[in-house]
Design a protein around this motif. Structure first.
Motif, PDB file in Angstrom:
ATOM      1  N   MET A  44       0.865  -1.175   0.000  1.00  0.00           N
ATOM      2  CA  MET A  44       0.000   0.000   0.000  1.00  0.00           C
ATOM      3  C   MET A  44       0.902   1.225   0.000  1.00  0.00           C
ATOM      4  N   GLY A  45       0.652   2.148  -0.882  1.00  0.00           N
ATOM      5  CA  GLY A  45       1.480   3.342  -0.949  1.00  0.00           C
ATOM      6  C   GLY A  45       0.814   4.527  -0.272  1.00  0.00           C
ATOM      7  N   LEU A  46       1.592   5.270   0.501  1.00  0.00           N
ATOM      8  CA  LEU A  46       1.118   6.558   1.011  1.00  0.00           C
ATOM      9  C   LEU A  46       1.946   7.596   0.286  1.00  0.00           C
ATOM     10  N   VAL A  47       1.279   8.488  -0.449  1.00  0.00           N
ATOM     11  CA  VAL A  47       2.050   9.444  -1.234  1.00  0.00           C
ATOM     12  C   VAL A  47       1.574  10.855  -0.913  1.00  0.00           C
ATOM     13  N   ALA A 202       7.579 -11.073  -2.279  1.00  0.00           N
ATOM     14  CA  ALA A 202       7.053 -12.329  -2.786  1.00  0.00           C
ATOM     15  C   ALA A 202       7.576 -13.517  -1.968  1.00  0.00           C
ATOM     16  N   ASN A 203       8.880 -13.522  -1.677  1.00  0.00           N
ATOM     17  CA  ASN A 203       9.468 -14.682  -0.999  1.00  0.00           C
ATOM     18  C   ASN A 203       9.030 -14.829   0.442  1.00  0.00           C
ATOM     19  N   PHE A 204       8.897 -13.712   1.132  1.00  0.00           N
ATOM     20  CA  PHE A 204       8.574 -13.782   2.551  1.00  0.00           C
ATOM     21  C   PHE A 204       7.088 -13.556   2.820  1.00  0.00           C
ATOM     22  N   GLY A 205       6.322 -13.319   1.780  1.00  0.00           N
ATOM     23  CA  GLY A 205       4.908 -13.042   1.976  1.00  0.00           C
ATOM     24  C   GLY A 205       4.673 -11.785   2.779  1.00  0.00           C
ATOM     25  N   LEU A 206       5.498 -10.767   2.519  1.00  0.00           N
ATOM     26  CA  LEU A 206       5.414  -9.549   3.321  1.00  0.00           C
ATOM     27  C   LEU A 206       4.245  -8.668   2.916  1.00  0.00           C
ATOM     28  N   THR A 207       3.762  -7.927   3.887  1.00  0.00           N
ATOM     29  CA  THR A 207       2.822  -6.855   3.625  1.00  0.00           C
ATOM     30  C   THR A 207       3.611  -5.562   3.811  1.00  0.00           C
ATOM     31  N   VAL A 208       3.452  -4.640   2.877  1.00  0.00           N
ATOM     32  CA  VAL A 208       4.307  -3.457   2.920  1.00  0.00           C
ATOM     33  C   VAL A 208       3.469  -2.184   2.923  1.00  0.00           C
ATOM     34  N   LEU A 209       3.797  -1.283   3.841  1.00  0.00           N
ATOM     35  CA  LEU A 209       3.255   0.075   3.793  1.00  0.00           C
ATOM     36  C   LEU A 209       4.383   0.938   3.248  1.00  0.00           C
ATOM     37  N   HIS A 220       4.870   1.998  -9.628  1.00  0.00           N
ATOM     38  CA  HIS A 220       5.563   0.751  -9.894  1.00  0.00           C
ATOM     39  C   HIS A 220       5.430  -0.233  -8.735  1.00  0.00           C
ATOM     40  N   ALA A 221       5.534   0.298  -7.511  1.00  0.00           N
ATOM     41  CA  ALA A 221       5.719  -0.595  -6.371  1.00  0.00           C
ATOM     42  C   ALA A 221       4.434  -1.025  -5.677  1.00  0.00           C
ATOM     43  N   CYS A 222       3.353  -0.262  -5.829  1.00  0.00           N
ATOM     44  CA  CYS A 222       2.210  -0.487  -4.935  1.00  0.00           C
ATOM     45  C   CYS A 222       0.986  -1.068  -5.632  1.00  0.00           C
ATOM     46  N   HIS A 223       0.208  -1.833  -4.866  1.00  0.00           N
ATOM     47  CA  HIS A 223      -1.072  -2.333  -5.357  1.00  0.00           C
ATOM     48  C   HIS A 223      -2.180  -1.320  -5.116  1.00  0.00           C
ATOM     49  N   ASP A 224      -2.089  -0.641  -3.957  1.00  0.00           N
ATOM     50  CA  ASP A 224      -3.094   0.362  -3.608  1.00  0.00           C
ATOM     51  C   ASP A 224      -2.371   1.644  -3.231  1.00  0.00           C
ATOM     52  N   VAL A 225      -3.040   2.763  -3.406  1.00  0.00           N
ATOM     53  CA  VAL A 225      -2.398   4.040  -3.108  1.00  0.00           C
ATOM     54  C   VAL A 225      -3.363   4.948  -2.356  1.00  0.00           C
ATOM     55  N   ALA A 226      -2.825   5.664  -1.356  1.00  0.00           N
ATOM     56  CA  ALA A 226      -3.581   6.739  -0.725  1.00  0.00           C
ATOM     57  C   ALA A 226      -2.771   8.018  -0.887  1.00  0.00           C
ATOM     58  N   VAL A 227      -3.417   9.064  -1.384  1.00  0.00           N
ATOM     59  CA  VAL A 227      -2.745  10.344  -1.548  1.00  0.00           C
ATOM     60  C   VAL A 227      -3.065  11.203  -0.326  1.00  0.00           C
ATOM     61  N   MET A 228      -2.042  11.718   0.324  1.00  0.00           N
ATOM     62  CA  MET A 228      -2.275  12.533   1.510  1.00  0.00           C
ATOM     63  C   MET A 228      -1.935  13.988   1.267  1.00  0.00           C
ATOM     64  N   ARG A 229      -2.707  14.864   1.904  1.00  0.00           N
ATOM     65  CA  ARG A 229      -2.392  16.285   1.871  1.00  0.00           C
ATOM     66  C   ARG A 229      -2.866  16.893   3.182  1.00  0.00           C
ATOM     67  N   ARG A 230      -2.017  17.634   3.809  1.00  0.00           N
ATOM     68  CA  ARG A 230      -2.334  18.282   5.078  1.00  0.00           C
ATOM     69  C   ARG A 230      -2.936  17.327   6.093  1.00  0.00           C
ATOM     70  N   GLY A 231      -2.393  16.131   6.158  1.00  0.00           N
ATOM     71  CA  GLY A 231      -2.833  15.195   7.182  1.00  0.00           C
ATOM     72  C   GLY A 231      -4.078  14.414   6.833  1.00  0.00           C
ATOM     73  N   GLU A 232      -4.659  14.691   5.668  1.00  0.00           N
ATOM     74  CA  GLU A 232      -5.868  13.975   5.276  1.00  0.00           C
ATOM     75  C   GLU A 232      -5.567  13.082   4.078  1.00  0.00           C
ATOM     76  N   ILE A 233      -6.335  12.001   3.985  1.00  0.00           N
ATOM     77  CA  ILE A 233      -6.297  11.245   2.735  1.00  0.00           C
ATOM     78  C   ILE A 233      -7.251  11.949   1.784  1.00  0.00           C
ATOM     79  N   VAL A 234      -6.746  12.404   0.638  1.00  0.00           N
ATOM     80  CA  VAL A 234      -7.633  13.083  -0.309  1.00  0.00           C
ATOM     81  C   VAL A 234      -8.123  12.146  -1.394  1.00  0.00           C
ATOM     82  N   GLU A 235      -7.341  11.096  -1.657  1.00  0.00           N
ATOM     83  CA  GLU A 235      -7.816  10.121  -2.627  1.00  0.00           C
ATOM     84  C   GLU A 235      -7.190   8.778  -2.322  1.00  0.00           C
TER      85      GLU A 235
END
Lengths: 390, 330
Positions: A44-47, A202-209, A220-235
């Motif tokens: 999951m990406g936090l951007v 893939a090898n360790f079955g990791l979950t990644v934030l 490239h790296a994430c399955h899901d993405v949350a866009v943050m601005r000023r402390g809020e998730i905007v999308e």
């Protein structure tokens, strides 16, 4: 496998993080009522920009920062309710990869001690087992086996980041929080580390934030993405949905800053802004307890409207009513009153620009045109594209 | 030409031995032009910049070649003369503004120092001039910012201050060494916009040093790719970035995660990034032939023995690779 795939490993509900500062009224709200889930074995990406609260959110998940409110569940365990020994007991399940490997490795410890210390602190294994694990980890992250006795300064930047990754994996965690794991690295090394993370996941079955300000890396790296601005998730959406039809003007603004100059960029810039002077003024200065660039929202001027005051599409409603994060498509959330229009407008601009460039490609006999959108970075299509309307 | 560097070789000495760090480098930038120097760390980008500025650290020296700034040969000038040129004729924007600015001195005072030391304007007008400059780079409320300290500024604002300092004495050439590496994408775009605006207004020549290809594409009109101290490719930005001829340049472009708008992007690390195996050989371990041959998939015996020279191709594009010479692309 399927059932397992859809389980959420990390669940963050209504998380808020505040920083209080002496001498300033009220606290700075670095993270405001943020909720998200990370699916097991997914990334999951936090951007967002610096100051958007993405690192504060990550540190709260790591229980390094005390959340002001909200809960964080790792599997069935509520991490927010834990402290002291009980928390330490869970520690091995979630570990962190830091941005700058040079400053997150103790310069006076050898690689061996760096890798075994987390296991020691979590009470895992015997001394010989820990050493064995350390050697195994070196191999997993692609470091030579004979470097256990070396100090951090004897490694190169890329190798140091591998060491940081190995350290995070030493306790066999289920969740890894990676805070800008490649931002401090050279272009060519970045690719190596991203590939390594992908293999390890893939090898360790990791979950990644995965926290990053680089949209190319996040895509490239994430399955899901949350866009943050000023402390809020905007999308928030699946990566595919977010990049194929962004539905928040701020997401578009971020995107337009991340692509090379060209007709598409100028069109997006015109439509979705991020005009430098405006946003600087909007961010104000170092008064009233805000972060110096003011991106941290201090909650003092909360008049109930949308926080994205630099939004070029802002209308009367946005000034009065704070938009909720609402589901505009299944699994696709946007915090914008005009989300649907934003998506359609952006899509039309994108289609128009790709049409244009395709026409021109044909005229120029360029054989290099992707089907849709453009692939970046750094691939302007013709010399004229480099001049962006000022 | 504002700047022309000809056959510059810089060596570093360790004990009695010397190693070339930059070899036979030629560059030129005209008025209003921007050249980006790209490559991994350890390729000699910063050393090239420092040798132009006359700021090479101890142990490094120019072994041969010449550097000409606005018609004046500066590579052989004594230190005292060079000091007069730095700031006035050429100046540098450093990578990390926090370490380049003095933390215990007000921003305005630091900018004023440049004007004072070069006697740009009478002492009475210095403050007003600084305030004008701060306003020019888009800092809000410049009167008050004059008395602010670097820690009160965000990274982007600090980098704007660096730009002010570099511009204060109206130089012809600005060398920007990774000016946006420490910054977010949006702030990077703002700083690059600022540099482009200033360039248009003042006809500056800019030498941009970066490993970030997006930054290069946003600002530069020409790109030179440096590998292990040698220029391996140069050409117009879009040519080099869309159609790189040297295997190293191609590897560098391919290793970047591509941002794709619209349908069709890959995610979840489904696609592996192409990487260039190995590392840039340090100066002490560079051998004869093409320095890239150890990492190059298409390397031949010839590459190990002979140094490929830069060959001009169509459209102002030139490349130093035997493979690219023979069959178009290696």
């Amino acid at each position: 496998m399927n059932a397992q795939d859809n389980v959420d490993l990390l669940r963050v509900d209504n998380l808020s993080v505040t920083y209080s500062r002496r001498g300033s009224p009220g606290a700075i709200k670095a993270v405001r009522d943020v909720s998200f889930k990370v699916r097991k074995r997914k990334t999951m990406g936090l951007v967002g920009e610096s100051g958007s609260g993405k690192t504060s959110a990550a540190l709260a998940v790591m229980r390094v920062l005390e959340p002001a409110s909200g809960t964080i569940h790792l599997g069935d365990v509520d991490l927010t309710g834990l402290a002291g020994r009980a928390l330490r007991h869970q520690r091995h399940r979630f570990q962190m990869i830091f941005q700058d490997p040079a400053s997150s490795l103790n310069p006076r410890l050898r690689a061996r001690d760096i890798l075994t210390e987390p296991m020691l602190l979590c009470g895992l294994g015997s001394k010989s087992q820990r050493l064995e694990k350390a050697a195994e980890l070196l191999d997993k992250v692609g470091l030579p086996p004979d470097c256990l006795g070396l100090y951090p300064h004897q490694f190169s930047g890329g190798q140091r980041q591998r060491l940081v990754i190995a350290r995070a994996l030493s306790t066999s965690p289920e969740l890894v929080v990676a805070d800008e794991p490649v931002s401090a690295l050279d272009a060519a090394i970045q690719a190596q580390i991203l590939n390594l993370l992908s293999d390890l996941r893939a090898n360790f079955g990791l979950t990644v934030l995965f926290i990053s300000h680089d949209l190319g890396v996040v895509q490239h790296a994430c399955h899901d993405v949350a866009v943050m601005r000023r402390g809020e998730i905007v999308e928030m959406a699946s990566t595919e949905a977010l990049f194929s039809c962004p539905s928040h003007p701020y997401t578009w603004a971020l995107l337009s800053a991340s692509i090379p100059g060209g007709p598409l960029k100028s069109v997006l810039k015109k439509a979705f802004g991020l005009a430098p002077e405006k946003s600087l003024r909007d961010k104000g200065t170092h008064q009233n307890g805000a972060h110096s660039n003011g991106v941290h929202y201090n909650g003092l001027n909360d008049n109930g409207g949308c926080l994205y005051s630099a939004c070029p599409l802002r209308e009367a409603r946005c000034r009065q009513e704070s938009p909720p994060l609402r589901e505009i498509d299944p699994g696709h959330f946007s915090r914008c009153h005009l989300a649907n229009q934003v998506r359609d407008l952006g899509g039309a601009l994108l289609a128009g620009a790709s049409e244009n460039s395709r026409d021109r490609d044909q005229a120029h006999g360029h054989g290099h045109s992707p089907d849709f959108g453009q692939t970046f970075p750094g691939q302007p299509k013709s010399p004229g594209d480099l001049t962006v309307a000022a | 030409m504002v700047l022309s560097v000809e056959n510059l070789t810089v060596v570093s000495s360790q004990g009695k031995r010397t190693f070339p760090v930059v070899e036979d480098l030629s560059l030129s930038i005209g008025r209003g032009g921007t050249l980006a120097l790209v490559g991994e760390s350890g390729c000699g980008k910063t050393v090239s910049a420092l040798s132009i500025m006359g700021l090479l650290p101890p142990g490094f020296s120019i072994a041969s070649g010449s550097i000409t700034l606005g018609g004046e040969k500066i590579s052989s000038l004594p230190k005292s003369k060079l000091r007069g040129l730095r700031g006035r004729r050429m100046s540098m924007i450093f990578q990390e503004p926090m370490t380049a600015l003095n933390p215990v001195m007000a921003i305005g005072k630091q900018v004023a120092e440049v004007l004072k030391s070069h006697r740009i304007c009478p002492p009475g007008q210095i403050k007003g001039r600084v305030v004008d400059l701060l306003a020019e780079v888009g800092l809000p409320d410049p009167e008050r910012q004059y008395w602010a300290y670097p820690h009160e500024f965000s990274g982007g604002m600090r980098q704007r201050v660096m730009c002010v300092m570099a511009l204060a004495a109206s130089p012809d050439l600005i060398i920007a060494d990774e000016p946006t590496t420490a910054l977010d994408a949006t702030v990077q775009a703002q700083i690059l916009d600022l540099l482009r605006d200033l360039q248009a207004k003042r006809g500056l020549a800019i030498l941009l040093i970066t490993h970030n290809l997006l930054a290069a594409s946003l600002l530069a009109d020409r790109v030179a790719v440096l590998y292990a101290g040698r220029k391996v490719e140069e050409g117009p930005t879009d040519e080099v970035l869309t159609n790189p001829l040297h295997p190293y340049a191609r590897g560098l472009m391919d290793s970047q995660p591509k941002l794709t708008l619209g349908q069709g992007g890959t995610q979840g690390m489904a696609r592996r990034l192409k990487i260039i195996a190995g590392q840039v050989p340090p100066p002490s371990q560079r051998q004869g032939g093409c320095h890239f041959h150890g990492r190059c998939e298409a390397s031949t015996d010839k590459c190990q023995k002979e140094i490929p020279t830069l060959i001009a191709r169509s459209g102002g594009h030139s490349v130093a690779c035997f493979g690219a010479e023979e069959g178009g692309k290696a």
